[in-house]
Design a protein around this motif. Structure first.
Motif, PDB file in Angstrom:
ATOM      1  N   PRO A   1      14.283 -23.656  13.386  1.00  0.00           N
ATOM      2  CA  PRO A   1      15.272 -22.638  13.014  1.00  0.00           C
ATOM      3  C   PRO A   1      14.564 -21.425  12.426  1.00  0.00           C
ATOM      4  N   ASP A   2      15.200 -20.281  12.509  1.00  0.00           N
ATOM      5  CA  ASP A   2      14.661 -19.052  11.929  1.00  0.00           C
ATOM      6  C   ASP A   2      14.946 -19.064  10.423  1.00  0.00           C
ATOM      7  N   MET A   3      14.140 -19.831   9.687  1.00  0.00           N
ATOM      8  CA  MET A   3      14.352 -19.960   8.243  1.00  0.00           C
ATOM      9  C   MET A   3      14.108 -18.639   7.523  1.00  0.00           C
ATOM     10  N   LEU A   4      13.165 -17.840   7.969  1.00  0.00           N
ATOM     11  CA  LEU A   4      12.935 -16.540   7.346  1.00  0.00           C
ATOM     12  C   LEU A   4      14.193 -15.689   7.452  1.00  0.00           C
ATOM     13  N   GLY A   5      14.764 -15.621   8.645  1.00  0.00           N
ATOM     14  CA  GLY A   5      15.984 -14.849   8.846  1.00  0.00           C
ATOM     15  C   GLY A   5      17.135 -15.379   8.006  1.00  0.00           C
ATOM     16  N   LEU A   6      17.261 -16.704   7.927  1.00  0.00           N
ATOM     17  CA  LEU A   6      18.328 -17.300   7.134  1.00  0.00           C
ATOM     18  C   LEU A   6      18.161 -16.921   5.658  1.00  0.00           C
ATOM     19  N   LEU A   7      16.954 -17.100   5.125  1.00  0.00           N
ATOM     20  CA  LEU A   7      16.717 -16.786   3.710  1.00  0.00           C
ATOM     21  C   LEU A   7      16.889 -15.295   3.424  1.00  0.00           C
ATOM     22  N   GLN A   8      16.542 -14.448   4.371  1.00  0.00           N
ATOM     23  CA  GLN A   8      16.800 -13.011   4.201  1.00  0.00           C
ATOM     24  C   GLN A   8      18.297 -12.728   4.167  1.00  0.00           C
ATOM     25  N   GLN A   9      19.050 -13.396   5.030  1.00  0.00           N
ATOM     26  CA  GLN A   9      20.498 -13.137   5.101  1.00  0.00           C
ATOM     27  C   GLN A   9      21.229 -13.551   3.823  1.00  0.00           C
ATOM     28  N   ILE A  10      20.716 -14.544   3.099  1.00  0.00           N
ATOM     29  CA  ILE A  10      21.378 -14.940   1.855  1.00  0.00           C
ATOM     30  C   ILE A  10      20.732 -14.283   0.631  1.00  0.00           C
ATOM     31  N   GLY A  11      19.774 -13.384   0.880  1.00  0.00           N
ATOM     32  CA  GLY A  11      19.176 -12.620  -0.221  1.00  0.00           C
ATOM     33  C   GLY A  11      18.074 -13.339  -0.978  1.00  0.00           C
ATOM     34  N   ALA A  12      17.577 -14.460  -0.461  1.00  0.00           N
ATOM     35  CA  ALA A  12      16.497 -15.202  -1.131  1.00  0.00           C
ATOM     36  C   ALA A  12      15.147 -14.516  -0.935  1.00  0.00           C
ATOM     37  N   ILE A  13      15.006 -13.800   0.169  1.00  0.00           N
ATOM     38  CA  ILE A  13      13.770 -13.086   0.508  1.00  0.00           C
ATOM     39  C   ILE A  13      14.181 -11.673   0.911  1.00  0.00           C
ATOM     40  N   PRO A  14      13.464 -10.670   0.426  1.00  0.00           N
ATOM     41  CA  PRO A  14      13.839  -9.298   0.797  1.00  0.00           C
ATOM     42  C   PRO A  14      13.661  -9.045   2.296  1.00  0.00           C
ATOM     43  N   GLN A  15      14.551  -8.213   2.832  1.00  0.00           N
ATOM     44  CA  GLN A  15      14.425  -7.748   4.213  1.00  0.00           C
ATOM     45  C   GLN A  15      13.190  -6.851   4.305  1.00  0.00           C
ATOM     46  N   VAL A  16      12.465  -6.964   5.383  1.00  0.00           N
ATOM     47  CA  VAL A  16      11.258  -6.131   5.566  1.00  0.00           C
ATOM     48  C   VAL A  16      11.633  -4.851   6.267  1.00  0.00           C
TER      49      VAL A  16
END
Length: 139
Positions: free
Chosen positions: A124-139
């Motif tokens: 799964p695109d875990m980076l994209g998922l975590l970005q979508q919930i605000g856990a990791i900043p969007q690049v």
């Protein structure tokens, strides 16, 4: 198994992951099956292992649903592209609920034997998922 049987099996598997139906899990997943999950050092095993994976996802996204978008089918293998959609309404990877909706792609590879799934490599695109919930900043 024939290619047509494998197509039917993967479609039934989608029904299973969208409902977490234990009876379908027992029917579709070998007790010896191995599921390789990103971030997990050891594979999950059998129907119970897959139900645990679904439980982890549902703990953060109680309404999560998977749709099968593409598939490539061979004699005993299927490559599948899914889109997962849901609402972040529970704690996920330590991130409190945000109420945000997610749309995340996953590419999974399955191996079948005797009409059951015996192996899955999930990506799964875990980076994209975590970005979508605000856990990791969007690049």
């Amino acid at each position: 198994m024939s290619i047509e049987n494998n197509i039917q099996l993967i479609k039934r598997f989608v029904a299973f992951i969208n409902t977490a139906n234990e009876k379908l899990a027992e029917e579709l997943i070998s007790t010896d099956a191995k599921f390789y999950v990103p971030g997990q050092p050891e594979p999950m095993h059998g129907p119970g292992g897959y139900l645990s994976i679904i439980g982890m996802m549902r703990s953060g996204f109680s309404d999560i649903q998977w749709s099968l978008e593409d598939k490539v089918v061979e004699e005993n293998k299927v490559a599948a592209r899914f889109i997962m959609r849901g609402t972040h309404n529970g704690i996920f990877f330590g991130v409190p609920p945000t109420g945000k909706t997610i749309t995340v792609q996953a590419i999974n590879f399955y191996r079948f034997s005797n009409g059951q799934i015996v192996e899955e490599y999930g990506q799964p695109d875990m980076l994209g998922l975590l970005q979508q919930i605000g856990a990791i900043p969007q690049v």
